[in-house]
Design an enzyme around this catalytic site. Structure first.
Site, PDB file in Angstrom:
ATOM      1  N   ASP A  38       4.597  -0.150 -10.129  1.00  0.00           N
ATOM      2  CA  ASP A  38       5.901  -0.799  -9.962  1.00  0.00           C
ATOM      3  C   ASP A  38       7.053   0.204 -10.078  1.00  0.00           C
ATOM      4  O   ASP A  38       8.053  -0.048 -10.767  1.00  0.00           O
ATOM      5  CB  ASP A  38       6.081  -1.911 -10.998  1.00  0.00           C
ATOM      6  CG  ASP A  38       5.064  -3.031 -10.831  1.00  0.00           C
ATOM      7  OD1 ASP A  38       4.302  -2.987  -9.861  1.00  0.00           O
ATOM      8  OD2 ASP A  38       5.043  -3.932 -11.685  1.00  0.00           O
ATOM      9  N   ASP A  59       1.664  -1.111  -6.178  1.00  0.00           N
ATOM     10  CA  ASP A  59       2.885  -1.870  -5.850  1.00  0.00           C
ATOM     11  C   ASP A  59       4.137  -1.059  -6.132  1.00  0.00           C
ATOM     12  O   ASP A  59       5.118  -1.567  -6.701  1.00  0.00           O
ATOM     13  CB  ASP A  59       2.941  -3.165  -6.674  1.00  0.00           C
ATOM     14  CG  ASP A  59       1.713  -4.035  -6.471  1.00  0.00           C
ATOM     15  OD1 ASP A  59       1.051  -3.897  -5.447  1.00  0.00           O
ATOM     16  OD2 ASP A  59       1.430  -4.851  -7.365  1.00  0.00           O
TER      17      ASP A  59
END
Length: 271
Positions: A38, A59
């Site tokens: 992230d 991600d």
């Protein structure tokens, strides 16, 4: 901007954003974003990234932003040296990639394939999405281009160089497996005119038929347009990747996608 939580021998891997962007009309020029999971929370708003470096594994570009990236993917360990070396080469037109691009790196090691993007568009009317224009993707191990963080997730790679790090399938429906397609129908009224010629007059009979037409299309907007390199081989791609027409591509140009009102031209930085 770096979050080193998962980079220095952490026992568990946790979300660790290096930056979170919520503001509308935000521009990042020659910035770096480094983390493991992230990395860049592209939360919401219109954003433009130019000449930036983004590194991660899971991600590492995610959120519901409406963003335009001009991106190159490289190894972080060599970032500082390579970046300025490329700038010198580019100045004399000696390098094949334009430094109109950013820099992003997929650092996977021996882990299962990671994901470059997790875009969370929630409906067909939602204007969010990530557009990657030019640049290249490199790294180690294998990485997917993206997975669906929302039911109408939207990511487009346009003119990007993909090295062999890209996994054959390329994309993942994640929590929407089995819901990759939208089905549509439309009822049409078909009127059939039957004309009978008599000896004295023409008799016209109207017959109405209600016909329902069904079709389907990918729920996600995942597309790779004019990409190159070993990872651009689409033979093993998921079947619900979209093929965009020229008029559909125009929707994802810089001017159409995030700069409809010309706000970029009012910034002190010239693009």
């Amino acid at each position: 901007m770096q979050n080193s939580y998962n980079l220095v021998g952490s026992e568990t891997i946790e979300p660790a954003p290096a930056a979170a962007i919520y503001g509308d009309k935000s521009v990042f020029v020659e910035c770096g974003f480094v983390s493991y999971q992230d990395t860049l929370f592209d939360a919401k708003g219109r954003h433009y990234f130019k000449n930036c470096y983004i590194e991660g594994e899971v991600d590492f570009i995610y959120g519901n932003g409406q963003s335009y990236y001009e991106v190159i993917f490289m190894f972080y360990i060599f970032y500082e040296f390579i970046y300025y070396f490329f700038k010198i080469l580019n100045k004399f037109n000696l390098f094949i990639f334009s430094l109109q691009d950013c820099i992003v790196n997929a650092t996977l090691g021996n882990s299962p394939p990671g994901f470059i993007t997790a875009q969370s568009r929630g409906s067909e009317k939602d204007q969010s999405g990530f557009v990657f224009r030019t640049g290249c993707v490199v790294g180690n191990g294998k990485v997917n281009l993206g997975r669906a963080y929302g039911p109408y997730s939207r990511v487009i790679f346009f003119g990007t160089y993909f090295s062999s790090v890209i996994s054959p399938e390329g994309w993942d429906a994640w929590g929407y497996t089995g819901q990759e397609y939208c089905f549509f129908h439309r009822s049409n009224v078909i009127m059939l005119w039957l004309i009978t010629f008599g000896t004295r007059k023409v008799i016209m009979l109207e017959h109405f038929f209600y016909v329902k037409f069904w079709w389907y299309r990918s729920r996600f907007t995942y597309a790779e347009v004019d990409c190159s390199g070993a990872g651009a081989n689409s033979t093993g791609r998921v079947e619900w990747v979209k093929k965009l027409s020229n008029w559909e591509l125009e929707e994802f140009s810089l001017s159409s996608f995030i700069n409809q009102d010309g706000w970029l031209s009012y910034l002190p930085v010239k693009f």
